[in-house]
Write a protein that holds these residues in place. Structure first.
Motif, mmCIF file in Angstrom:
data_model
loop_
_atom_site.group_PDB
_atom_site.id
_atom_site.type_symbol
_atom_site.label_atom_id
_atom_site.label_comp_id
_atom_site.label_asym_id
_atom_site.label_seq_id
_atom_site.Cartn_x
_atom_site.Cartn_y
_atom_site.Cartn_z
ATOM 1 N N PRO A 1 -4.879 7.079 -3.523
ATOM 2 C CA PRO A 1 -5.504 6.327 -2.266
ATOM 3 C C PRO A 1 -4.901 6.361 -0.985
ATOM 4 O O PRO A 1 -3.457 6.527 -0.876
ATOM 5 C CB PRO A 1 -5.448 5.079 -3.105
ATOM 6 N N SER A 2 -5.537 6.090 0.036
ATOM 7 C CA SER A 2 -5.024 5.871 1.249
ATOM 8 C C SER A 2 -4.298 4.445 1.379
ATOM 9 O O SER A 2 -4.393 3.652 0.394
ATOM 10 C CB SER A 2 -6.189 5.547 2.083
ATOM 11 N N TYR A 3 -3.408 4.138 2.031
ATOM 12 C CA TYR A 3 -2.701 3.016 2.437
ATOM 13 C C TYR A 3 -2.206 2.753 3.736
ATOM 14 O O TYR A 3 -2.215 3.696 4.578
ATOM 15 C CB TYR A 3 -1.298 3.008 1.454
ATOM 16 N N TYR A 4 -2.047 1.664 4.175
ATOM 17 C CA TYR A 4 -1.677 1.329 5.295
ATOM 18 C C TYR A 4 -0.281 0.302 5.261
ATOM 19 O O TYR A 4 -0.164 -0.568 4.326
ATOM 20 C CB TYR A 4 -2.619 0.876 6.424
ATOM 21 N N LEU A 5 0.688 0.515 6.341
ATOM 22 C CA LEU A 5 1.736 -0.401 6.410
ATOM 23 C C LEU A 5 1.776 -1.143 7.513
ATOM 24 O O LEU A 5 1.690 -0.440 8.660
ATOM 25 C CB LEU A 5 3.056 0.695 6.079
ATOM 26 N N LEU A 6 2.432 -2.104 7.237
ATOM 27 C CA LEU A 6 2.561 -2.965 8.576
ATOM 28 C C LEU A 6 3.993 -3.292 8.692
ATOM 29 O O LEU A 6 4.795 -3.427 7.809
ATOM 30 C CB LEU A 6 1.956 -4.299 8.291
ATOM 31 N N ASN A 7 4.392 -3.153 9.872
ATOM 32 C CA ASN A 7 5.900 -3.070 10.282
ATOM 33 C C ASN A 7 6.093 -4.222 11.542
ATOM 34 O O ASN A 7 5.303 -4.098 12.402
ATOM 35 C CB ASN A 7 6.533 -1.826 10.617
ATOM 36 N N ASN B 1 7.045 -2.691 5.935
ATOM 37 C CA ASN B 1 6.145 -2.856 4.958
ATOM 38 C C ASN B 1 5.888 -4.452 4.773
ATOM 39 O O ASN B 1 6.291 -5.061 3.747
ATOM 40 C CB ASN B 1 6.773 -2.366 3.583
ATOM 41 N N LEU B 2 5.541 -5.046 5.947
ATOM 42 C CA LEU B 2 5.363 -6.309 5.808
ATOM 43 C C LEU B 2 4.494 -7.237 4.939
ATOM 44 O O LEU B 2 4.815 -8.163 4.418
ATOM 45 C CB LEU B 2 4.865 -6.795 7.300
ATOM 46 N N LEU B 3 3.744 -6.346 4.529
ATOM 47 C CA LEU B 3 2.544 -7.083 3.404
ATOM 48 C C LEU B 3 2.999 -6.620 2.047
ATOM 49 O O LEU B 3 2.361 -6.842 0.936
ATOM 50 C CB LEU B 3 1.284 -6.252 3.776
ATOM 51 N N ASN B 4 4.214 -6.099 2.030
ATOM 52 C CA ASN B 4 4.716 -5.749 0.549
ATOM 53 C C ASN B 4 3.881 -4.954 -0.109
ATOM 54 O O ASN B 4 3.369 -5.246 -1.443
ATOM 55 C CB ASN B 4 5.257 -7.039 -0.059
ATOM 56 N N THR B 5 3.085 -4.038 0.476
ATOM 57 C CA THR B 5 2.188 -2.988 -0.274
ATOM 58 C C THR B 5 2.887 -2.304 -1.057
ATOM 59 O O THR B 5 3.989 -1.518 -1.064
ATOM 60 C CB THR B 5 1.519 -2.331 0.929
ATOM 61 N N SER B 6 2.198 -1.980 -2.156
ATOM 62 C CA SER B 6 2.969 -1.234 -3.159
ATOM 63 C C SER B 6 1.959 0.147 -3.218
ATOM 64 O O SER B 6 0.730 0.157 -3.069
ATOM 65 C CB SER B 6 2.527 -1.575 -4.606
ATOM 66 N N TYR B 7 2.820 0.953 -2.945
ATOM 67 C CA TYR B 7 2.093 2.608 -2.352
ATOM 68 C C TYR B 7 2.876 3.865 -2.797
ATOM 69 O O TYR B 7 4.108 3.659 -3.293
ATOM 70 C CB TYR B 7 1.751 2.660 -0.898
ATOM 71 N N GLN B 8 2.118 4.898 -3.141
ATOM 72 C CA GLN B 8 2.591 5.931 -3.489
ATOM 73 C C GLN B 8 2.293 6.998 -2.269
ATOM 74 O O GLN B 8 1.266 7.380 -1.924
ATOM 75 C CB GLN B 8 2.342 6.818 -4.478
#
Lengths: 691, 358
Positions: A634-640, A662-669
């Motif tokens: 899946p797509s993901y977005y990261l905030l810094n 990764n301000l939002l602590n997103t779990s991504y691959q």
């Protein structure tokens, strides 16, 4: 610890030659531009600022830190003023390393801006490139092998040049961008679109130009910095540069990273999705760069550039295989000796390079390549015609356990280029290159470029640019010599590329830049390793067709002493298998795996006095994992977030910066089952000194 | 001695427990997965994206990613094989893991992830599971440290790991003895579950991979051969532990797949020839009667086949097309004459079938 570092610093002072006054400052710096600068600005620059009319107290110390044009600020300390090209700074000598931009009026180019370069000093090349460019990197974990996918191409379809020499590893024809620390380079240029006629093999998606430069205005300056990050990430950087006498300029850099990299992640493959600590992902890396520039006469310069990089990494296993304990050691030594002379009959450049790459996987299998490269370039101009031709010879020796004995290959390139600036609004260029390698015929690689300035006044620039080219990628050493499987009779890949772009730049109190570029290309004889009877075999399997567009834009608005900058980039790319020698190829008519259709980023940056802050978002679209596009990530977005402050102490500068990734602590691959860290922090303290 | 005394003691306790359980049988719940076929999708080696598919005979529908759907997490395996024993299913992941699921509804009941290197097949007997394990690769890609693990099914712990000849593959329990083919050797070993050690070994052709029992309770072994020798189909007399019949298959390059029909008198095996440009394999499925195994005939010819099975209830031939692992694979079914009956898409790299006939 600190004491030891101070001792090292002192030692460097001690051994440095005496730094004399710079005679060129009194003359005022020679302007760096070639004919390109007559036209104004190259399009697709990153955000540039600090280079023009604003008064010095407008932006206070950030200006000084990130000066791009030293002409305006010759009295100030300009510590990171490294965008100054490595022009041979002598009167009457305007030939320099920017030939590419002059001979490619049709290309889109993005220069990493100096604030970003400083902010990403503790990161690697893939981090800074993907930050402001719609370019995807396939990363095998955090800080692990990172390969590029530029405009939908594969990892070996981007040429990476360090001071004009292709440093892609000849065994695999690609670079691991995680082994290139940002701080190692003064200039990072991203060339959009095919450029084989100028760079040679691999430049189908584009090119990354990495350069070190001299700043003859400085007597002695430098910096020492220490970064501390989450997961026991320590980085020390050191830079001392300046003139030794009137004719010699030295630049020394050192970096050392130790990163335990034991971040926590949610193991989605296990029952109950436990939070686990990443095992076996530590990184140890250090490197030394040393440049020496000698003005051998008023018309000639000798430059010696050396770079040694050492990296010892544990190879981050997948979530599935978390007990794996593989390791990888990489060592590279890169040396360049470059002599340029502006004789009465034109400019000659003689370049010699030695590249040594060593890789040891799991303490078991060594891969060593040595490249001996000789390059001769000639450049001259007659009236409004500029031309350049030359040749490049590369003798590659490979010692690879899986090759027969010692394998050697010679690659010879001859090339030429022509650019015409006679017409007021038009610029034309023609470039051509032919590579010779025993065993196959490389395609002739011509390119024709054009640039038309629709608007060109003191405030606005609007360019229409276009380029048509034939490009190629030669089979890698692994493709040809790997035992078992390698095939000496593989054909090179050949691509036909069309690029067109429209770029606009507005410069006033408010600055605005925008560029839209579109492309089409098709690659024939796309090489793929496919399963053979008992082993995999490379084959000229496919024809791949791709098209898409890139958009980048930025706007800069000063309100009082506050400067707002907003930048956005987006890339759309479709790269599709159109034909295959295997009619059952399930990749047919599908998007290539791990090439996102959508990718983009957004940044807001604010600067006031000696503070800056930035909030950015990076979006990575859905990537297919398999050729049939049935399985995807899946797509993901990261905030810094990042912020920094400069403190001026007399003529020295203390710069502190802080970031939250990764301000939002997103779990991504990024890649399937490869864990990536959640929210993490980094703080850096740099002390910048200037004599 | 103390060890065997102790394990004997444990056995006694276990048997007491077992008997007690039998005294009070739980009502048998009917499984949803009781009339269909599970498809083992190996996945791609580097992606660990193995998955489980299920084709339901009643509804004639296929469900993919069964494990992920039910357990809310990807199987994330290099899925080698699956076997059911008593109330559980054992999903063997070559990444050194076994996922244990409930046979009733395929929900996860446990994971074994330590002590395994490259597990291949599972078979259960009394209160133990036996797992063949290639062991790790060495520097020259050989597997010198192969093991047979004995899994205590009470606590799901590996009780013991026995050294084994290289690359143990197929495992079968017959007459209270454990038979294991060792594909990097020319051996089939025979283990006794009582003292858990090798009691015999049978010399066969090089590279034995799979075996089946025929209606006469003779063992048929398919072997791929070694570098110079070709593959073979051999009949083993289990009573005397020796090869009694040899069919040379070097002309068809068997890939190690073998299956037998319901009646136990027709064998099916697969040959594999690579295309000249090595982009795909041409596979052929052959059938032969146990009486005249040398007179095998070709019934199916398709590229890229990877798995073979026989539905023992309907006597249909199942073949798996892995499409060279480039993406999701396919399952085809044929009758014994080679006429295609059915076709559907499954996960990536289908390699094996487990039939569930109520």
């Amino acid at each position: 610890m600190l004491f030891r570092r101070l001792v090292i610093l002192f030692f460097i002072f001690l051994v440095s030659p005496s730094f004399a006054e710079d005679p060129f400052i009194k003359d005022g710096p020679t302007h760096q531009g070639g004919p390109r600068l007559k036209e104004g600005l190259t399009a697709r620059k990153g955000l540039t600022f600090g280079s023009d009319k604003r008064s010095a107290d407008d932006l206070s110390l950030w200006d000084e830190l990130h000066v791009e044009d030293d002409a305006a600020l010759e009295d100030d300390i300009s510590i990171e003023d490294d965008l100054v090209s490595d022009t041979i700074r002598m009167k009457g000598l305007t030939i320099h390393g920017e030939y590419f931009e002059r001979f490619s009026p049709g290309s889109s180019i993005n220069n990493a801006d100096s604030i970003d370069k400083f902010a990403f000093q503790s990161y690697n090349l893939n981090d800074i490139i993907s930050f402001k460019n719609p370019i995807y990197f396939k990363s095998y974990g955090n800080g692990m092998l990172s390969s590029i996918s530029f405009r939908g191409t594969g990892a070996s379809h981007t040429a990476v040049l360090w001071n004009g020499i292709n440093v892609n590893q000849p065994t695999i024809g690609q670079s691991d961008f995680s082994l290139f620390p940002v701080l190692a380079f003064n200039n990072i240029r991203i060339i959009y679109g095919a450029s084989s006629s100028k760079f040679g093999t691999d430049a189908i998606g584009g090119g990354i130009l990495l350069e070190s430069t001299a700043d003859w205005n400085k007597t002695l300056s430098g910096s020492i910095g220490q970064y501390l990050g989450s997961f026991n990430n320590f980085l020390t950087v050191l830079n001392v540069k300046g003139k030794a006498g009137e004719k010699v300029y030295l630049n020394s850099k050192f970096y050392r990273r130790k990163n335990k990299n034991d971040f926590e992640y949610t193991n989605i493959t296990k029952a109950g999705q436990p939070v686990e600590k990443q095992q076996n992902a530590s990184i140890f890396q250090y490197g030394i760069l040393q440049d020496v520039y000698i003005n051998t006469s008023s018309r000639s310069q000798l430059a010696v550039k050396g770079w040694f990089n050492f990296s010892n990494r544990e190879v981050q296993p997948t979530m599935v295989n978390e007990d794996a304990d593989e390791t990888q050691k990489d060592k590279s030594l890169r040396l360049i000796v470059d002599y340029g002379i502006n004789s009465g009959i034109g400019y000659f450049e003689l370049k010699g390079s030695y590249l040594w790459d060593y890789m040891l996987y799991n303490n078991a299998s060594e891969i060593i390549t040595r490249q001996y490269i000789g390059q001769l370039n000639y450049e001259n101009s007659i009236n409004d015609w500029e031309f350049r031709f030359g040749s490049n010879f590369n003798h590659i020796v490979a010692e690879v356990d899986n090759y027969d004995d010692q394998t050697a290959e010679n690659r010879t390139d001859i090339y030429g280029g022509l650019v015409n600036n006679s017409l007021n609004r038009w610029q034309f260029s023609l470039n051509i290159r032919q590579t010779f390698v025993k065993g196959y015929d490389a395609p002739l690689s011509p390119s024709a470029g054009i640039r038309y300035s629709i608007i060109n006044n003191s405030r606005s620039l609007l360019f229409l640019k276009g380029q048509a080219a034939i490009n190629y990628r030669v089979p890698t050493l692994n493709d040809r010599y790997w035992v078992p499987g390698g095939r000496i009779d593989l054909k090179p890949e050949k691509s036909r590329n069309l690029d067109a772009s429209l770029s606009y730049e507005y410069k006033s109190r408010i600055k605005f830049e925008a560029e839209l570029s579109t492309y089409y290309y098709n690659v024939d004889n796309w090489i793929l390793w496919i399963p053979g009877p008992t082993y995999w075999i490379p084959e000229n399997v496919r024809k791949v067709e791709a098209y898409g567009f890139d958009i980048s834009s930025s706007v800069e608005v000063p309100i009082g002493s506050y400067l707002s900058q907003l930048s956005v980039n987006y890339g759309y790319s479709r790269s599709i298998v159109r034909e295959s020698i295997n009619e059952d190829d399930i990749g047919l008519n599908n998007q290539l795996p791990y090439t996102p259709v959508h990718i983009g980023g957004l940044e807001y940056r604010g600067l006031i006095k000696n503070w800056y802050g930035s909030l950015s978002m990076n979006y990575t679209g859905l990537r297919y994992v398999t050729a049939d596009n049935e399985s995807d990530l899946p797509s993901y977005y990261l905030l810094n977030f990042r912020a920094g402050k400069n403190i001026k102490i007399k003529r020295q500068l203390l710069s502190i910066d802080f970031r939250i990734n990764n301000l939002l602590n997103t779990s991504y691959q990024n890649m399937k089952f490869r864990a990536m860290p959640g929210r993490n922090y980094m703080i850096g303290i740099n002390f910048l000194f200037d004599k | 001695m103390w060890k065997s005394f102790f394990s004997g003691l444990v056995m006694v306790f276990v048997m007491i427990l077992f008997v007690q359980c039998n005294d009070d049988p739980e009502p048998v719940e009917e499984s949803f997965f009781n009339y269909g076929v599970f498809i083992v999708n190996e996945g791609n080696f580097t992606d660990s994206d193995g998955s489980l598919s299920y084709y339901d005979f009643d509804s004639a529908r296929v469900g993919n990613n069964v494990f992920e759907t039910i357990n809310n997490r990807p199987l994330a395996a290099i899925f080698q094989s699956m076997a059911f024993y008593e109330q559980n299913g054992y999903i063997i992941d070559s990444n050194g893991r076994i996922e244990i699921v409930s046979k009733k509804d395929m929900t996860s009941v446990g994971t074994i992830s330590s002590g395994l290197a490259l597990p291949r097949y599972f078979a259960g007997h009394t209160n133990y599971g036996y797992i063949t394990d290639w062991g790790p690769y060495d520097a020259s890609w050989a597997n010198p440290d192969s093991k047979i693990h004995i899994l205590d099914l009470d606590n799901m712990q590996i009780k013991e790991s026995l050294n084994a000849p290289s690359r143990p593959e197929d495992i079968m329990i017959y007459n209270d003895l454990i038979y294991i083919a060792h594909s990097a050797t020319n051996l089939i070993t025979v283990y006794s579950p009582d003292n858990q050690e090798v009691i015999d070994s049978i010399n066969v052709n090089n590279g034995p991979v799979q075996f089946v029992l025929d209606k006469n309770e003779d063992l048929w072994v398919i072997s791929t051969g070694a570098y110079i020798s070709g593959g073979a189909l051999q009949k083993v007399d289990l009573a005397n532990a020796e090869v009694v019949q040899n069919v040379d298959l070097s002309g068809i390059s068997p890939n190690g797949r073998l299956a037998i029909n319901r009646a136990g008198d027709i064998l099916f095996f697969m040959g594999e020839i690579w295309s000249l440009d090595y982009t795909y394999t041409n596979n052929k499925v052959y059938k032969a009667t146990i009486n005249l195994p040398g007179q095998y005939t070709e019934i199916i010819s398709e590229p890229n086949l990877y798995g073979l099975g026989i539905d023992p209830k309907r006597d249909e031939v199942y073949v798996a097309d892995a499409v060279a692992f480039q993406g999701n694979g396919k399952v085809y079914t044929f009758d014994f004459s080679g006429k295609k009956i059915n076709e559907y898409s499954v996960g990536r790299g289908p390699r094996d079938f487990v039939f569930m006939n109520k």
